[in-house]
Design a protein around this motif. Structure first.
Motif, PDB file in Angstrom:
ATOM      1  N   ARG A   1       0.829  -1.214   0.000  1.00 29.86           N
ATOM      2  CA  ARG A   1       0.000   0.000   0.000  1.00 29.86           C
ATOM      3  C   ARG A   1       0.859   1.259   0.000  1.00 29.86           C
ATOM      4  O   ARG A   1       0.533   2.245  -0.657  1.00 29.86           O
ATOM      5  CB  ARG A   1      -0.926   0.022   1.216  1.00 29.86           C
TER       6      ARG A   1
ATOM      7  N   ALA B   1      -3.843  -1.645  -5.577  1.00 33.73           N
ATOM      8  CA  ALA B   1      -4.354  -1.760  -4.210  1.00 33.73           C
ATOM      9  C   ALA B   1      -3.803  -3.039  -3.601  1.00 33.73           C
ATOM     10  O   ALA B   1      -3.360  -3.939  -4.315  1.00 33.73           O
ATOM     11  CB  ALA B   1      -5.885  -1.793  -4.209  1.00 33.73           C
TER      12      ALA B   1
ATOM     13  N   LYS C   1       1.905   2.098  -3.526  1.00 31.02           N
ATOM     14  CA  LYS C   1       0.830   2.153  -4.521  1.00 31.02           C
ATOM     15  C   LYS C   1       1.253   3.041  -5.693  1.00 31.02           C
ATOM     16  O   LYS C   1       1.821   4.116  -5.495  1.00 31.02           O
ATOM     17  CB  LYS C   1      -0.439   2.695  -3.878  1.00 31.02           C
TER      18      LYS C   1
END
Length: 93
Positions: A27, A57, A30
């Motif tokens: 994350r 994601a 990302k």
């Protein structure tokens, strides 16, 4: 009689940061381009899979990757071996 152990005090500056689980690391990165290596045990037709793409994601048990051609993959973390990046990785320990 033994004294009960008290949990260590975590500094306030660190408390707000996420722990270094793989989904949190993904994350934090990302949008970055990475090469993802997956292995599927006991599968004679396709034992491994490598995809180069952008992290869209990541959840506790999955990652969504889009390749440069726009194809998207929803892959389970249990099959993920490792990821390589050609740039610095964002990491919070």
């Amino acid at each position: 009689m033994q004294q009960p152990m008290t949990p260590p005090q975590i500094p306030a500056a660190i408390r707000g940061q996420e722990e270094s689980y793989i989904e949190n690391i993904l994350r934090a990165n990302k949008g970055k381009l990475g090469t993802f290596y997956f292995t599927f045990e006991n599968n004679r037709e396709r034992n491994n899979f490598v995809v180069t793409g952008y992290i869209e994601a990541a959840g506790r048990d999955h990652v969504i990757i889009s390749d440069p051609n726009g194809k998207r993959y929803l892959m389970l973390m249990i099959y993920l071996d490792y990821v390589t990046f050609d740039e610095e990785i964002n990491y919070y320990a």
